[in-house]
Design an enzyme around this catalytic site. Structure first.
Site, PDB file in Angstrom:
ATOM      1  N   ASP A  89      15.665  -5.523  -3.310  1.00 23.61           N
ATOM      2  CA  ASP A  89      15.277  -6.721  -2.569  1.00 23.61           C
ATOM      3  C   ASP A  89      16.155  -7.874  -3.042  1.00 23.61           C
ATOM      4  O   ASP A  89      16.620  -7.892  -4.181  1.00 23.61           O
ATOM      5  CB  ASP A  89      13.788  -7.019  -2.809  1.00 23.61           C
ATOM      6  CG  ASP A  89      13.226  -8.000  -1.809  1.00 23.61           C
ATOM      7  OD1 ASP A  89      13.993  -8.474  -0.944  1.00 23.61           O
ATOM      8  OD2 ASP A  89      12.032  -8.295  -1.893  1.00 23.61           O
ATOM      9  N   ASP A 143      17.222 -14.458   2.009  1.00 25.43           N
ATOM     10  CA  ASP A 143      16.548 -15.186   3.079  1.00 25.43           C
ATOM     11  C   ASP A 143      15.462 -16.068   2.493  1.00 25.43           C
ATOM     12  O   ASP A 143      15.163 -15.998   1.304  1.00 25.43           O
ATOM     13  CB  ASP A 143      15.921 -14.213   4.086  1.00 25.43           C
ATOM     14  CG  ASP A 143      14.772 -13.421   3.478  1.00 25.43           C
ATOM     15  OD1 ASP A 143      14.832 -13.109   2.268  1.00 25.43           O
ATOM     16  OD2 ASP A 143      13.815 -13.097   4.200  1.00 25.43           O
ATOM     17  N   GLN A 192      13.014 -13.373  10.458  1.00 21.24           N
ATOM     18  CA  GLN A 192      11.960 -14.310  10.072  1.00 21.24           C
ATOM     19  C   GLN A 192      11.503 -15.073  11.318  1.00 21.24           C
ATOM     20  O   GLN A 192      12.008 -14.861  12.416  1.00 21.24           O
ATOM     21  CB  GLN A 192      12.465 -15.277   8.995  1.00 21.24           C
ATOM     22  CG  GLN A 192      12.740 -14.635   7.634  1.00 21.24           C
ATOM     23  CD  GLN A 192      11.474 -14.271   6.887  1.00 21.24           C
ATOM     24  OE1 GLN A 192      10.358 -14.567   7.308  1.00 21.24           O
ATOM     25  NE2 GLN A 192      11.643 -13.605   5.742  1.00 21.24           N
ATOM     26  N   ASP A 269       7.478  -0.777   2.139  1.00 17.34           N
ATOM     27  CA  ASP A 269       7.268  -0.869   0.698  1.00 17.34           C
ATOM     28  C   ASP A 269       6.068  -1.764   0.455  1.00 17.34           C
ATOM     29  O   ASP A 269       5.747  -2.627   1.272  1.00 17.34           O
ATOM     30  CB  ASP A 269       8.489  -1.471  -0.018  1.00 17.34           C
ATOM     31  CG  ASP A 269       8.501  -2.997   0.094  1.00 17.34           C
ATOM     32  OD1 ASP A 269       8.124  -3.668  -0.896  1.00 17.34           O
ATOM     33  OD2 ASP A 269       8.842  -3.516   1.176  1.00 17.34           O
ATOM     34  N   CYS A 307      -6.221  16.982  -2.391  1.00 11.15           N
ATOM     35  CA  CYS A 307      -4.929  16.433  -2.839  1.00 11.15           C
ATOM     36  C   CYS A 307      -4.267  17.393  -3.817  1.00 11.15           C
ATOM     37  O   CYS A 307      -4.930  18.000  -4.664  1.00 11.15           O
ATOM     38  CB  CYS A 307      -5.166  15.077  -3.508  1.00 11.15           C
ATOM     39  SG  CYS A 307      -3.674  14.308  -4.194  1.00 11.15           S
ATOM     40  N   CYS A 309      -1.612  16.372  -5.819  1.00  7.20           N
ATOM     41  CA  CYS A 309      -0.816  15.573  -6.747  1.00  7.20           C
ATOM     42  C   CYS A 309      -1.003  16.108  -8.167  1.00  7.20           C
ATOM     43  O   CYS A 309      -1.941  16.878  -8.433  1.00  7.20           O
ATOM     44  CB  CYS A 309      -1.208  14.101  -6.667  1.00  7.20           C
ATOM     45  SG  CYS A 309      -2.721  13.657  -7.558  1.00  7.20           S
ATOM     46  N   CYS A 312      -4.722  15.497  -9.421  1.00  5.97           N
ATOM     47  CA  CYS A 312      -5.791  16.270  -8.792  1.00  5.97           C
ATOM     48  C   CYS A 312      -5.587  17.771  -8.981  1.00  5.97           C
ATOM     49  O   CYS A 312      -6.558  18.537  -9.019  1.00  5.97           O
ATOM     50  CB  CYS A 312      -5.875  15.942  -7.303  1.00  5.97           C
ATOM     51  SG  CYS A 312      -6.380  14.232  -6.961  1.00  5.97           S
ATOM     52  N   HIS A 339      -1.513   9.172  -8.825  1.00  2.47           N
ATOM     53  CA  HIS A 339      -2.260   9.685  -7.666  1.00  2.47           C
ATOM     54  C   HIS A 339      -2.018   8.820  -6.438  1.00  2.47           C
ATOM     55  O   HIS A 339      -1.756   9.341  -5.337  1.00  2.47           O
ATOM     56  CB  HIS A 339      -3.754   9.746  -7.968  1.00  2.47           C
ATOM     57  CG  HIS A 339      -4.577   9.953  -6.729  1.00  2.47           C
ATOM     58  ND1 HIS A 339      -4.751  11.196  -6.148  1.00  2.47           N
ATOM     59  CD2 HIS A 339      -5.226   9.069  -5.921  1.00  2.47           C
ATOM     60  CE1 HIS A 339      -5.484  11.071  -5.048  1.00  2.47           C
ATOM     61  NE2 HIS A 339      -5.790   9.798  -4.888  1.00  2.47           N
TER      62      HIS A 339
END
Length: 376
Positions: A89, A143, A192, A269, A307, A309, A312, A339
């Site tokens: 960013d 920006d 923007q 994101d 799940c 992951c 889990c 998780h």
């Protein structure tokens, strides 16, 4: 660099090619602001949960440890042990959050460091130079993130300046390419316009003329309603190039992701999954749970029985994770964040699969119902 594979309605399925690999879209990019995910996750952890893109922040890494130091250590990929695609960013949003500590002019922004209070000047050229030192695959244009609400007059003035800054970023990236760590670095422009649809449209049309590798919609999730956000996305999307990836910055909840994909967005994101995890709020397909609640004190089940992951699949019991939080153990945050990030990445995989096989609207209806219901 971007190939659109198929669509279902406005929902898009594509592949973005970067110097550090390909990215299947729609995609959620995991936020590693200071070259690490808050919650004690490493680059290896991101790989284990099928993260495709990591996101780091120009402002924070410039302030500490310094972008020139990172360049001297062969760039951010090597610095953080991450060899997959990386986005940085520009620092614009962080400077926006320092409203009481910064002054904006045509040249750039003067602000006080949140670390030691020293005064720092950052121009569009500085932002691109810093990102070139970091060596990310995708660099975001510098920006101004406009507060909501803002007057129409100020929004117009700010958008015009952001356009001029974008042109300067574009020119600076060209100057940096010859000596850059990552000579395939791409610059994305940012739309923007606050909640003024006509300004958003005009700004999008103007920056599309630069034919950049990708475009983002910025300045949302900063005070507007969800309905306003969706309306802006729908409005702007019609004027975004079809053959370039679209990135909705800083958004959001699982429901936000589904609804934005339905409106033509490819990239996302948000700090939400990690931040919520650190405070014991865990995501499941049925809604979220607060693991600190008394009812989980003796619950032997994993966070989500469907799940797979690492948390889990072990499985770590809800009772155990709650105990870790109550005891102040660092492992609590690590397991919870791991998780939640897996949940977000897996949600995007399910969305991609549903677009591939033509069942996106069915998935959208089912999951939206669960997420709207809220907590388990």
């Amino acid at each position: 660099m971007f190939k659109l594979l198929t669509k279902q309605g406005r929902a898009r399925r594509g592949v973005l090619t970067t110097p550090h690999g390909t990215v299947d879209t729609p995609v959620f990019m995991n936020v590693a602001t200071q070259a690490a995910v808050k919650g004690a996750l490493s680059a290896n952890d991101l790989t284990s949960i099928n993260c495709q893109v990591a996101l780091a922040n120009t402002y924070h890494l410039h302030v500490r440890p310094g972008d020139e130091l990172i360049r001297a250590l062969d760039g951010l990929h090597k610095f953080m042990g991450w060899d997959a695609p990386l986005l940085t960013d520009s620092g614009g949003f962080q400077i926006f959050s320092l409203a009481s500590r910064r002054t904006i002019s045509e040249d750039g922004v003067v602000f006080q460091s949140h670390v030691d209070g020293r005064r720092i000047f950052m121009s569009p050229e500085d932002s691109v130079r810093i990102q070139s030192n970091l060596g990310s695959d995708i660099a975001m244009a510098f920006d101004e993130c406009i507060p909501i609400p803002s007057s129409r007059e100020y929004v117009l003035e700010s958008c015009n300046r952001t356009t001029r800054w974008l042109i300067r970023c574009h020119d600076e990236l060209a100057r940096q390419q010859e000596s850059a760590i990552n000579q395939g670095q791409m610059l994305f422009g940012i739309n923007q316009g606050a909640v003024f649809n006509d300004i958003r449209i005009a700004h999008m049309r103007r920056i599309a003329e630069l034919e950049l590798p990708g475009y983002a919609i910025g300045g949302l999730a900063v005070g507007e309603t969800a309905t306003e956000m969706y309306d802006i996305v729908e409005t702007v999307e019609e004027h975004m190039p079809q053959d370039r990836p679209r990135y909705l910055m800083g958004v959001g909840t699982p429901l936000n992701l589904i609804e934005a994909v339905a409106r033509g967005i490819d990239m996302f994101d948000c700090v939400m999954p990690a931040r919520n995890g650190r405070h014991g709020r865990l995501f499941t397909k049925w809604g979220s749970i607060n693991i600190l609640n008394e009812k989980f004190k003796d619950d032997p089940r994993p966070i989500d029985e469907e799940c797979n992951c690492p948390v889990c699949a072990k499985p770590f019991a809800r009772a155990y994770i709650r105990h870790l939080f109550k005891s102040g153990e660092m492992l609590a945050m690590r397991l919870a964040v791991l998780h939640n990030l897996h949940f977000y990445n897996d949600l995007m995989r399910k969305i991609r699969d549903s677009i591939d096989n033509g069942s996106f609207e069915e998935l959208r209806a089912n999951l939206s119902c669960n997420f709207v219901q809220g907590q388990v």
